[in-house]
Design a protein around this motif. Structure first.
Motif, short mmCIF file in Angstrom:
data_model
loop_
_atom_site.label_atom_id
_atom_site.label_comp_id
_atom_site.label_asym_id
_atom_site.label_seq_id
_atom_site.Cartn_x
_atom_site.Cartn_y
_atom_site.Cartn_z
N GLU A 148 7.91 -24.01 28.54
CA GLU A 148 7.86 -24.57 29.33
C GLU A 148 6.99 -25.52 30.06
O GLU A 148 6.92 -27.06 29.96
N LYS A 157 3.61 -47.23 31.89
CA LYS A 157 3.69 -45.85 32.11
C LYS A 157 5.22 -45.80 33.15
O LYS A 157 5.41 -47.10 33.92
N SER A 160 1.98 -38.04 27.51
CA SER A 160 2.46 -38.56 26.63
C SER A 160 3.03 -40.29 27.21
O SER A 160 2.61 -41.56 27.89
N GLU A 161 3.43 -39.96 28.87
CA GLU A 161 4.75 -40.60 30.00
C GLU A 161 2.93 -41.57 29.82
O GLU A 161 2.68 -42.71 29.69
N SER A 190 4.40 -33.83 28.28
CA SER A 190 5.43 -34.92 28.60
C SER A 190 4.94 -36.03 29.11
O SER A 190 4.91 -36.81 29.51
N LEU A 202 8.10 -35.47 36.55
CA LEU A 202 7.39 -34.39 35.89
C LEU A 202 6.31 -33.83 36.32
O LEU A 202 6.16 -32.19 36.07
N LEU A 210 5.32 -27.96 27.61
CA LEU A 210 5.59 -28.86 27.13
C LEU A 210 6.05 -29.62 28.31
O LEU A 210 5.84 -31.19 28.44
N LYS A 211 5.68 -29.68 30.03
CA LYS A 211 5.77 -30.55 30.52
C LYS A 211 4.58 -31.66 31.05
O LYS A 211 4.30 -32.77 31.44
N ARG A 212 3.66 -30.69 30.20
CA ARG A 212 1.95 -31.07 30.47
C ARG A 212 2.12 -33.01 29.38
O ARG A 212 1.37 -33.27 29.18
N LYS A 270 8.75 -41.54 36.48
CA LYS A 270 9.26 -40.39 35.86
C LYS A 270 7.67 -39.98 35.41
O LYS A 270 8.16 -38.57 35.70
#
Length: 134
Positions: A42, A59, A52-53, A49, A67, A45-47, A63
Motif C-alpha cells: 500500500e 498538478k 504520477s501526480e 500515485s 496523498l 502504491l501511494k508513493r 490531491k
C-alpha cells in the motif's frame, strides 16, 4: 591462506555471528507477516500515485497533499509493526558490525594498526567529508 581465502572465512564468520542470525530471522519474520507486506504494498502504491501526480503538467495540489498525508500515515503504521521494529533494530546492529569490519579493513589498508582500529570513533575509513583525524 591467501587474502581471498581469509575474506571468505570472514564471510562465514559473519554468517555465524548472532547479529547476522538475528537480522536474518527478523527479515524472515517481515517476509512472513502478511499484514506488513500488505501495508508495504500500500505504501509503495501511494508513493507511485504521488510520483504520477507530481509529474503531471497540471498538478492537483490538494490531491498531492492528501496523498502525502496518506503516505505518512501508512509509513507510521508500517514502522509501528512489531516485526518491522525488530527488523530495524537487527539491521542497525548488523550495519554497526559491517561498519566496524569496513573500518578495520580501511585503516589496515592505509597502514594503520588493525588491532586498534575502531568505527566507534565515527571514522568510516573514508576521508571524504571528514573534518580530520583526532
Amino acid at each position: 591462506m591467501d587474502i581471498l581465502q581469509l575474506t571468505r572465512a570472514l564471510g562465514h564468520a559473519i554468517q555465524e555471528d548472532e547479529r547476522y542470525l538475528a537480522f536474518m530471522a527478523a527479515k524472515e519474520a517481515n517476509d512472513q507477516d502478511e499484514e506488513l507486506q500488505r501495508l508495504i504494498g500500500e505504501f509503495n502504491l501511494k508513493r507511485i500515485s504521488i510520483n504520477s501526480e507530481a509529474s503531471k503538467e497540471h498538478k492537483d495540489q490538494e490531491k498531492l497533499e492528501r496523498l502525502n498525508a496518506e503516505l505518512r500515515d501508512c509509513y507510521e503504521t508500517v514502522m509501528q509493526n512489531v516485526h518491522m521494529a525488530a527488523y530495524n533494530d537487527a539491521k542497525q546492529a548488523m550495519d554497526a558490525l559491517l561498519n566496524e569490519i569496513n573500518t578495520i579493513i580501511a585503516v589496515s589498508a592505509n597502514g594503520g594498526d588493525p588491532d586498534t582500529a575502531q568505527a566507534s570513533g565515527g571514522c568510516s575509513g573514508s576521508c571524504s567529508g571528514c573534518s580530520g583525524c583526532n
